[in-house]
Design an enzyme around this catalytic site. Sequence first.
Site, PDB file in Angstrom:
ATOM      1  N   HIS A  82       0.842  -1.199   0.000  1.00  9.74           N
ATOM      2  CA  HIS A  82       0.000   0.000   0.000  1.00  9.74           C
ATOM      3  C   HIS A  82       0.872   1.243   0.000  1.00  9.74           C
ATOM      4  CE1 HIS A  82      -3.487   2.516   0.558  1.00  9.74           C
ATOM      5  NE2 HIS A  82      -2.739   3.249   1.360  1.00  9.74           N
ATOM      6  N   ASP A 161     -16.435   1.970   3.873  1.00 12.78           N
ATOM      7  CA  ASP A 161     -15.362   2.918   3.543  1.00 12.78           C
ATOM      8  C   ASP A 161     -15.726   3.715   2.301  1.00 12.78           C
ATOM      9  OD1 ASP A 161     -12.681   4.093   3.751  1.00 12.78           O
ATOM     10  OD2 ASP A 161     -12.436   3.128   1.804  1.00 12.78           O
ATOM     11  N   ARG A 168     -15.978  12.084   3.585  1.00 12.43           N
ATOM     12  CA  ARG A 168     -14.798  12.763   4.138  1.00 12.43           C
ATOM     13  C   ARG A 168     -14.196  13.711   3.116  1.00 12.43           C
ATOM     14  NH1 ARG A 168     -11.093   8.149   5.301  1.00 12.43           N
ATOM     15  NH2 ARG A 168      -9.621   9.739   5.957  1.00 12.43           N
ATOM     16  N   SER A 183      -9.766   3.414   7.194  1.00 15.21           N
ATOM     17  CA  SER A 183     -10.107   3.379   5.767  1.00 15.21           C
ATOM     18  C   SER A 183      -9.147   2.450   5.009  1.00 15.21           C
ATOM     19  CB  SER A 183     -10.028   4.814   5.221  1.00 15.21           C
ATOM     20  OG  SER A 183     -10.048   4.819   3.831  1.00 15.21           O
ATOM     21  N   LYS A 187      -9.930  -1.967   3.850  1.00 11.54           N
ATOM     22  CA  LYS A 187      -9.810  -2.497   2.480  1.00 11.54           C
ATOM     23  C   LYS A 187      -8.719  -3.554   2.414  1.00 11.54           C
ATOM     24  CE  LYS A 187      -9.581   1.741   1.168  1.00 11.54           C
ATOM     25  NZ  LYS A 187      -9.681   3.122   0.818  1.00 11.54           N
TER      26      LYS A 187
HETATM   27  N1  URA Z   1      -6.269   6.299   1.326  1.00 13.70           N
HETATM   28  C1  URA Z   1      -7.352   5.631   1.750  1.00 13.70           C
HETATM   29  O1  URA Z   1      -7.678   4.558   1.252  1.00 13.70           O
HETATM   30  N2  URA Z   1      -8.068   6.168   2.758  1.00 13.70           N
HETATM   31  C2  URA Z   1      -7.752   7.340   3.328  1.00 13.70           C
HETATM   32  O2  URA Z   1      -8.439   7.752   4.235  1.00 13.70           O
HETATM   33  C3  URA Z   1      -6.619   8.028   2.878  1.00 13.70           C
HETATM   34  C4  URA Z   1      -5.886   7.468   1.858  1.00 13.70           C
END
Ligand code: URA
Length: 432
Positions: A82, A161, A168, A183, A187
């Site tokens: 990530h 999310d 957001r 968040s 995922k």
């Molecule tokens: N990336 C995400 O998936 N969520 C966030 O809140 C910020 C960056």
Amino acid sequence: MVSMLSIIEAKKNKAPLDETQIQFWVDGVVNESIPLYQSASLLMAIRLNGMTFEESWLLTKAMTASGDRLHYDQHPIVVDKHSTGGVGDKVTLVLAPLVAACGVPVAMLSGRALGFTGGTIDKLESLDGVQCELPEPTLMKMMDEVGWVNAQPSSRIAPADRALYALRDVTGTVDSIPLITASIMSKKLAGGATHLCLDVKCGSSAFMKTESSASELAHALCRVGELGGVKVGGVISRMSEPLGFAIGNYLELWEAVQYLKSWPQSPLASLIEALAIRMLLMYDPSISDPRAQLMNAIDRGAALESLKRYLAFCGGKKTAVQHLVEDDLGWGNARPVLAPKDGYVDTIDGHGLALDALALGAGRMTKEDRIDPMAGFMLRVGIGDRVEKGDPLMHVFGDRAGDADPLLLGRHFGIIPQARPATSLILASVDP
Ligand code: URA
């Protein structure tokens, strides 16, 4: 009895939320029984008053359970990566096929571009025929046939999310470490990997502006991963200039191919190497020379073949894949931006370049906008390079290259009389 108003009141008064309250909120977000204005109010209370680590974990858990969870049952170890995102970030396009070519199962879910941020899915889909929105059973088949997975998550992965992130984005509540943690990790936990390699960016155009806030986020991600059964480690890297030379969808895919073909030495190559080595060691800690394995996968063409296999699996036309690998980009049609004076390149404003690339069609202002896959910039210089007045700093590509103003674009490059010492992209490592 739990009510949304009592949850908002509690957070307004800085009281920690318990599991019942968090579950009530997440359920109501997904089944749309809670109005958006109440969720927006709670998000702002969280943004201002924070959450304990325990609350952030409970939120992650509830958001993960709000949808499906992928399982790659035939693989005891599956590695994911990530990145918190950067301009010109084509790391996934190189890293996934490279690591998979060394025998490591890699599973990632990626997003599309919105605003100035790029999206890995749009980069892959810039090739004629490629389509990365695939149903879940196809992802299992992709892992078997290609050796790695990268796809746009369906609406069934962490739907809480999806709803909260959109809210957001328009309520000024993105920059909250507990919310970012929940968040990202919801995922990731749903995505089916057992190990996660992080690249947390820090700098003027990243979510995290300082190394200490990047480190705080990285450690929260590690701790949540531990509770969720995913081992997390990685690096914190500097994000103050574009990553590599290409900014724009097809251009970035093309640059990724150059890395897979011949591994040019560059700050980007060093970052990818650091992440790839971690991923190999996550898979098998006894590997004695992971770098040699990576270079071997490049040298014998296995890493490039792995990307070609992926593109073909996703519907990429054979001629388009062939063209990508042999393409010389037709520099003659691109518009040069020239250095206004002699000196050394000291800064390159990635954020400014990304906004200009967006205006030329490389991204979307709204979800419905059409992307010009060829639109974008190819930098011809990196930080620390010597330039003479009139040397090309970059070339502008795409249908609307003629609309670009080379003089204005040139202002994104800071040129100074004396070179400053080079600094590494990697600032720190993150260990569980
Ligand atoms: N990336 C995400 O998936 N969520 C966030 O809140 C910020 C960056």
